[in-house]
Design an enzyme around this catalytic site. Structure first.
Site, PDB file in Angstrom:
ATOM      1  CE  LYS A  52       5.436   3.596   0.748  1.00 50.70           C
ATOM      2  NZ  LYS A  52       6.403   2.662   0.198  1.00 50.70           N
ATOM      3  N   PRO A  69       0.655  -1.277  -0.101  1.00 45.89           N
ATOM      4  CG  PRO A  69      -0.859  -1.441   1.640  1.00 45.89           C
ATOM      5  CD  PRO A  69       0.527  -1.865   1.355  1.00 45.89           C
ATOM      6  CD  GLU A  70       3.364   2.619  -4.190  1.00 48.15           C
ATOM      7  OE1 GLU A  70       3.826   3.626  -4.477  1.00 48.15           O
ATOM      8  OE2 GLU A  70       3.602   1.709  -4.986  1.00 48.15           O
TER       9      GLU A  70
END
Length: 309
Positions: free
Chosen positions: A52, A2-3
């Site tokens: 993040k 996940p960015e």
């Protein structure tokens, strides 16, 4: 992984559905039991993202910090508020975000899955849930994060201070861009590695790294000090555009050559979304040369050997 766009969307979701409410906090897995006990029943005051990392302060003075890492994900149940105006927001499968007997999985992408529907609320945890945040109408289950901890405000500020600029949270985007220029051009490390360094610029992961560098026609192996400042500023501005688009759409769609129909197809088909990411051996969409995959600092790097010189 996940960015940045994923974490900003989670922050928006928690703001809509948890902030300002007392939250039941538990750790079904047990690994966050002490932290959950500190937060249980307290009111969440905010939910913000920097790169993040997610920060959720509570009225007790404690701050929940979450870093999803490589494998982290959130599962959302119940009355999940839409993130856009003018109708239900859509995940990558094009499904409404508010549906009975479903769970919305939010990680690198968003997808809708069947949820236990035995008439009980809240639904039973599925798998190894590190922490559950719940009200009488909404549940957010976190699994697989690389970090999930309770911090003091000073400790949370110290974590934020170690992060590079984020276009969403920057008070002055141009000034933040100047700081990114300073951090990139002052080092001899490859620019492809610097963009992944969260102390240089926050939120960029492997997908956005590969795509930003291709869009700039920049060789990832170029030392930072050899990249012209104007090129770094252009990278920063492009990152701001891509991040805003990813937050809005819930998917990393990095090709600017797609028309409306092409973008709609790309939302459903990952093979259409990118210029070079995960296209090893396939022809470059611009010059036809096979795309290379190399290793940079233990991560896969994708580039066109002709366009990016």
């Amino acid at each position: 992984m996940p960015e940045g766009h994923t974490v900003h969307r989670i922050a928006q979701q928690l703001t809509l559905d948890l902030v300002g409410r007392p939250v039941a906090v538990s750790s079904p897995q047990g690994r966050f039991a002490d932290g959950a006990a500190r937060l249980d029943g307290r009111t969440m005051l905010a939910a913000t993202a920097v790169g993040k990392q997610l920060f959720c302060p509570f009225d007790s003075g404690d701050v929940l910090r979450v870093h999803l890492g490589l494998y982290g994900a959130w599962d959302l149940y119940g009355q999940v508020s839409p993130l856009t105006d003018g109708g239900p927001a859509r995940g990558s499968l094009g499904a409404p975000r508010v549906r009975p007997a479903t769970r919305l999985r939010v990680s690198e992408e968003e997808s809708v899955h069947a949820a236990p529907d035995d008439g009980t609320w809240p639904p039973p945890p599925v798998g190894q849930v590190r922490v559950r945040l719940a009200t009488d109408a909404f549940v957010a289950d976190l699994r697989g994060p690389s970090a999930c901890e309770v911090l003091t405000p000073d400790e949370a500020d110290a974590v934020r201070a170690r992060l590079g600029p984020d276009p969403v949270t920057a008070e002055d985007v141009d000034a933040a861009g100047d700081e990114v220029v300073r951090r990139v051009t002052g080092r001899g490390v490859a620019v492809g590695q610097l963009l992944m360094d969260q102390s240089v610029v926050a939120g960029i992961g492997n997908v956005y790294r590969a795509e930003l560098l291709f869009r700039a026609r920049l060789d990832p192996w170029t030392p930072g000090r050899r990249v012209p400042p104007d090129t770094v500023r252009a990278l920063w501005r492009d990152w701001a555009r891509l991040l805003a688009d990813g937050i809005r759409e819930g998917v990393m769609l990095t090709r600017e050559d797609l028309d409306a129909d092409g973008r709609e197809l790309a939302r459903h088909d990952p093979t259409v979304r990118h210029w070079v990411y995960r296209r090893t051996g396939l022809p470059c969409r611009v010059c036809g040369t096979p795309v290379l995959m190399e290793e940079m600092a233990t991560r896969n790097l994708y580039r066109c050997p002709v366009c990016q010189v």
